[in-house]
Design a protein around this motif. Sequence first.
Motif, short mmCIF file in Angstrom:
data_model
loop_
_atom_site.label_atom_id
_atom_site.label_comp_id
_atom_site.label_asym_id
_atom_site.label_seq_id
_atom_site.Cartn_x
_atom_site.Cartn_y
_atom_site.Cartn_z
N GLY A 78 55.08 -32.00 -13.09
CA GLY A 78 54.91 -33.10 -14.05
C GLY A 78 55.61 -34.37 -13.63
O GLY A 78 55.42 -34.86 -12.52
N GLY A 98 58.65 -35.10 -12.81
CA GLY A 98 59.50 -35.07 -11.62
C GLY A 98 60.85 -35.76 -11.78
O GLY A 98 61.41 -36.25 -10.81
N MET A 119 63.20 -33.96 -9.59
CA MET A 119 62.88 -34.29 -8.18
C MET A 119 63.48 -35.64 -7.83
O MET A 119 64.11 -35.80 -6.78
CB MET A 119 61.37 -34.31 -8.00
CG MET A 119 60.86 -34.76 -6.65
SD MET A 119 60.65 -36.56 -6.49
CE MET A 119 59.36 -36.86 -7.70
N ALA A 177 61.34 -27.81 -9.15
CA ALA A 177 61.92 -28.79 -10.08
C ALA A 177 60.89 -29.13 -11.15
O ALA A 177 60.02 -29.97 -10.95
CB ALA A 177 62.33 -30.04 -9.31
N GLY A 178 60.95 -28.42 -12.24
CA GLY A 178 59.93 -28.59 -13.27
C GLY A 178 58.60 -28.02 -12.81
O GLY A 178 57.54 -28.47 -13.20
N PRO A 237 66.04 -24.53 -17.86
CA PRO A 237 66.76 -25.20 -18.95
C PRO A 237 67.36 -24.26 -20.00
O PRO A 237 67.11 -24.39 -21.20
CB PRO A 237 65.68 -26.09 -19.57
CG PRO A 237 64.41 -25.36 -19.33
CD PRO A 237 64.59 -24.65 -18.01
N LEU A 274 68.45 -32.09 -20.17
CA LEU A 274 67.81 -32.72 -19.00
C LEU A 274 68.79 -33.64 -18.27
O LEU A 274 68.84 -33.66 -17.03
CB LEU A 274 66.56 -33.49 -19.43
CG LEU A 274 65.62 -33.95 -18.31
CD1 LEU A 274 65.08 -32.76 -17.52
CD2 LEU A 274 64.46 -34.76 -18.89
N GLU A 323 70.84 -31.44 -16.29
CA GLU A 323 70.07 -30.97 -15.12
C GLU A 323 70.15 -31.97 -13.96
O GLU A 323 70.33 -31.60 -12.80
CB GLU A 323 68.60 -30.76 -15.49
CG GLU A 323 68.33 -29.60 -16.42
CD GLU A 323 66.86 -29.48 -16.78
OE1 GLU A 323 66.00 -29.67 -15.91
OE2 GLU A 323 66.57 -29.21 -17.95
C1 GRF Z 1 61.99 -30.06 -18.10
O1 GRF Z 1 61.73 -29.37 -19.32
C2 GRF Z 1 63.19 -29.45 -17.46
O2 GRF Z 1 64.08 -28.94 -18.42
C3 GRF Z 1 62.62 -28.33 -16.65
O3 GRF Z 1 61.34 -28.78 -16.22
C4 GRF Z 1 60.85 -29.77 -17.16
C5 GRF Z 1 60.33 -31.00 -16.50
O4 GRF Z 1 61.29 -31.47 -15.62
N1 GRF Z 1 63.47 -28.03 -15.51
P1 GRF Z 1 60.97 -32.73 -14.62
O5 GRF Z 1 61.24 -33.98 -15.40
O6 GRF Z 1 59.51 -32.62 -14.21
O7 GRF Z 1 61.93 -32.54 -13.49
#
Ligand code: GRF
Length: 196
Positions: free
Chosen positions: A10, A12, A15, A87-88, A110, A171, A174
């Motif tokens: 999504g 990222g 990332m 990563a997501g 998460p 997040l 993270e």
């Molecule tokens: C978020 O819900 C995060 O908690 C999980 O993946 C989802 C999207 O993360 N790790 P990102 O913004 O695409 O990194």
Amino acid sequence: MKRVAILISGGGSNMMALVASMTGDHPARPVLVAANDPAAAGLARAAARGIPTAAVDHRPFGGDRAAFEAALLAPLEAAAPDIVCLAGFMRILTPAFVDRFAGRMLNIHPSLLPRYPGLSTHARALAAGDAEAGCTVHLVTAELDAGPILGQGRVPVLPGDTVASLSERVLAMEHRLYPMVLRRFASGDLRRLDLP
Ligand code: GRF
């Protein structure tokens, strides 16, 4: 210099945090950002940073996970990564794919594993009345969300928290935790990292 490939689904944001951290004397550099969705917004963000990207849409493969993964492996192997960071990334990987990167594939989840593997982690923490929540970086093994933990970041659950407010707080953690764990891992330091 370690070569890092990052898999996204999504926006990222994780990332981007990893990419932003791999500069200067950091022992790793990003060599590929790949997504299972050609529309993943993170692809354009990575490309804008000059990072090679690839997109392999999983939908044409239906339930044939192995076929999707074979397609994904082409650009991935071509990038010759030393480390793969999920990563997501929202696809469950087969044991065969995981085995190819055993011991060098990381994921961020998460929740404070082993609590709440799987989905809807924030809703589950709120429903349980937990006083704290957070995120976990772990090595990826065949069992979902269950590999050796490399680091965790804890955040408080506050009165009146909603899934939105809690996920936003997690997040942000993270984005702190994953780059710090990746730097340790890339430098060969396997000590577990706990934040704050
Ligand atoms: C978020 O819900 C995060 O908690 C999980 O993946 C989802 C999207 O993360 N790790 P990102 O913004 O695409 O990194």
